[in-house]
Design a protein around this motif. Sequence first.
Motif, PDB file in Angstrom:
ATOM      1  N   ALA A  86      23.664  64.330  -0.523  1.00 33.93           N
ATOM      2  CA  ALA A  86      22.531  64.912  -1.256  1.00 33.93           C
ATOM      3  C   ALA A  86      21.210  64.399  -0.686  1.00 33.93           C
ATOM      4  O   ALA A  86      20.259  65.170  -0.514  1.00 33.93           O
ATOM      5  CB  ALA A  86      22.635  64.572  -2.746  1.00 33.93           C
ATOM      6  N   GLU A  87      21.165  63.112  -0.382  1.00 31.77           N
ATOM      7  CA  GLU A  87      19.931  62.542   0.202  1.00 31.77           C
ATOM      8  C   GLU A  87      19.619  63.197   1.551  1.00 31.77           C
ATOM      9  O   GLU A  87      18.472  63.501   1.865  1.00 31.77           O
ATOM     10  CB  GLU A  87      20.078  61.021   0.395  1.00 31.77           C
ATOM     11  N   ARG A  94      13.664  68.052  -4.820  1.00 33.41           N
ATOM     12  CA  ARG A  94      14.807  68.238  -5.713  1.00 33.41           C
ATOM     13  C   ARG A  94      15.569  69.481  -5.269  1.00 33.41           C
ATOM     14  O   ARG A  94      14.975  70.491  -4.918  1.00 33.41           O
ATOM     15  CB  ARG A  94      14.292  68.428  -7.147  1.00 33.41           C
ATOM     16  N   ILE A  95      16.895  69.394  -5.306  1.00 28.59           N
ATOM     17  CA  ILE A  95      17.738  70.544  -4.960  1.00 28.59           C
ATOM     18  C   ILE A  95      17.964  71.352  -6.236  1.00 28.59           C
ATOM     19  O   ILE A  95      18.461  70.816  -7.235  1.00 28.59           O
ATOM     20  CB  ILE A  95      19.075  70.056  -4.362  1.00 28.59           C
ATOM     21  N   ASP A  96      17.580  72.623  -6.219  1.00 25.16           N
ATOM     22  CA  ASP A  96      17.677  73.460  -7.418  1.00 25.16           C
ATOM     23  C   ASP A  96      19.118  73.649  -7.887  1.00 25.16           C
ATOM     24  O   ASP A  96      19.399  73.652  -9.086  1.00 25.16           O
ATOM     25  CB  ASP A  96      17.046  74.837  -7.177  1.00 25.16           C
ATOM     26  N   LEU A  97      20.025  73.870  -6.926  1.00 22.53           N
ATOM     27  CA  LEU A  97      21.442  74.028  -7.275  1.00 22.53           C
ATOM     28  C   LEU A  97      22.266  73.291  -6.240  1.00 22.53           C
ATOM     29  O   LEU A  97      22.218  73.612  -5.049  1.00 22.53           O
ATOM     30  CB  LEU A  97      21.840  75.513  -7.323  1.00 22.53           C
ATOM     31  N   PHE A  98      22.995  72.283  -6.702  1.00 20.67           N
ATOM     32  CA  PHE A  98      23.826  71.467  -5.818  1.00 20.67           C
ATOM     33  C   PHE A  98      25.273  71.684  -6.243  1.00 20.67           C
ATOM     34  O   PHE A  98      25.639  71.440  -7.387  1.00 20.67           O
ATOM     35  CB  PHE A  98      23.430  69.996  -5.958  1.00 20.67           C
ATOM     36  N   GLN A  99      26.098  72.178  -5.295  1.00 26.20           N
ATOM     37  CA  GLN A  99      27.453  72.573  -5.645  1.00 26.20           C
ATOM     38  C   GLN A  99      28.483  71.674  -4.969  1.00 26.20           C
ATOM     39  O   GLN A  99      28.321  71.309  -3.810  1.00 26.20           O
ATOM     40  CB  GLN A  99      27.677  74.028  -5.214  1.00 26.20           C
ATOM     41  N   LEU A 120      22.839  62.174  -9.781  1.00 27.55           N
ATOM     42  CA  LEU A 120      21.744  62.764  -8.989  1.00 27.55           C
ATOM     43  C   LEU A 120      20.803  63.562  -9.888  1.00 27.55           C
ATOM     44  O   LEU A 120      19.584  63.564  -9.685  1.00 27.55           O
ATOM     45  CB  LEU A 120      22.323  63.669  -7.888  1.00 27.55           C
ATOM     46  N   GLN A 121      21.363  64.238 -10.893  1.00 29.35           N
ATOM     47  CA  GLN A 121      20.522  64.960 -11.856  1.00 29.35           C
ATOM     48  C   GLN A 121      19.665  63.982 -12.641  1.00 29.35           C
ATOM     49  O   GLN A 121      18.462  64.196 -12.835  1.00 29.35           O
ATOM     50  CB  GLN A 121      21.396  65.758 -12.832  1.00 29.35           C
TER      51      GLN A 121
END
Length: 276
Positions: A101-102, A112-117, A137-138
């Motif tokens: 994610a980083e 910020r990532i809007d949608l992380f799957q 992360l959220q």
Amino acid sequence: MHHQLLVLGGDLPVHRLGFGAMRMPENDPAAAHALARRAVELGVTFIDTADSYDLGRNEELLAEALHPCPDGVVVATKAGQCHPGDEWIPLGRPEYLRQQAELSLRRLRVERIDLFQLHRVDPAVPLADQIGALRQLQDEGKVRHVGLSEVSVEQIVEAGRITPIVSVQNRYNLDDRRSENVLEHCERHDIAFLPWLPIAPSVRPDSPVTEVARRLGVTPAQVALAWLLRRSRVMLPIPGTSSLRHLEENAGAVNVDLPDEDFDRLGQARSDVVPA
């Protein structure tokens, strides 16, 4: 495309025909940039990528093409699967997901990532640990919403006890509807359903899809996408392509008015051969 809106997680409205960036050519940055920009020009506001596509290069190409991202455009990414060479290997250790994610934040040039799957559920790691990493992360403000890919209804329910699940990405198309029960669950719970491989590779010249397309004066790919859009209000197909012509053709699917009888007939005509 205005009537084709879907709201992700209660606060992210996107057009219901997205763009899968996976096939953007990494070895031709100019062509990749042109594809991403044209998608946005055509009204696409949801773009799907992943940390493992070309080892992160796909995310970089999107940032080069679109940064700073136009208002209302959501770039969703994924982690949880590595791609060394030809194989895809699920990798869901919490520290790995957090590291990826980083790296995605850096490559996409966003705060910020809007949608992380979660790209795949790693069978070697408890699902609660994988989702827990995304939840963390959220809580840190690095991820807005969480989605899943290639999951069962049971896994969606289990993950949803840890954090709200706003999207599910399973393979689904006219030929492959093994995820029908997952789609129905998503509909009942207002979860966006992102069919990957939305245009079945087997659109043969003699198939019902081709026949309908010929009669309506559109292309088989447009019929396949129009069928999906009509199949469910939570459907968000993400066709990918490396060709501008196909991108434009796909975008035209939102204007295809599929008559009731064609919609029903295509729904019944699923092939008996489900690809493995």
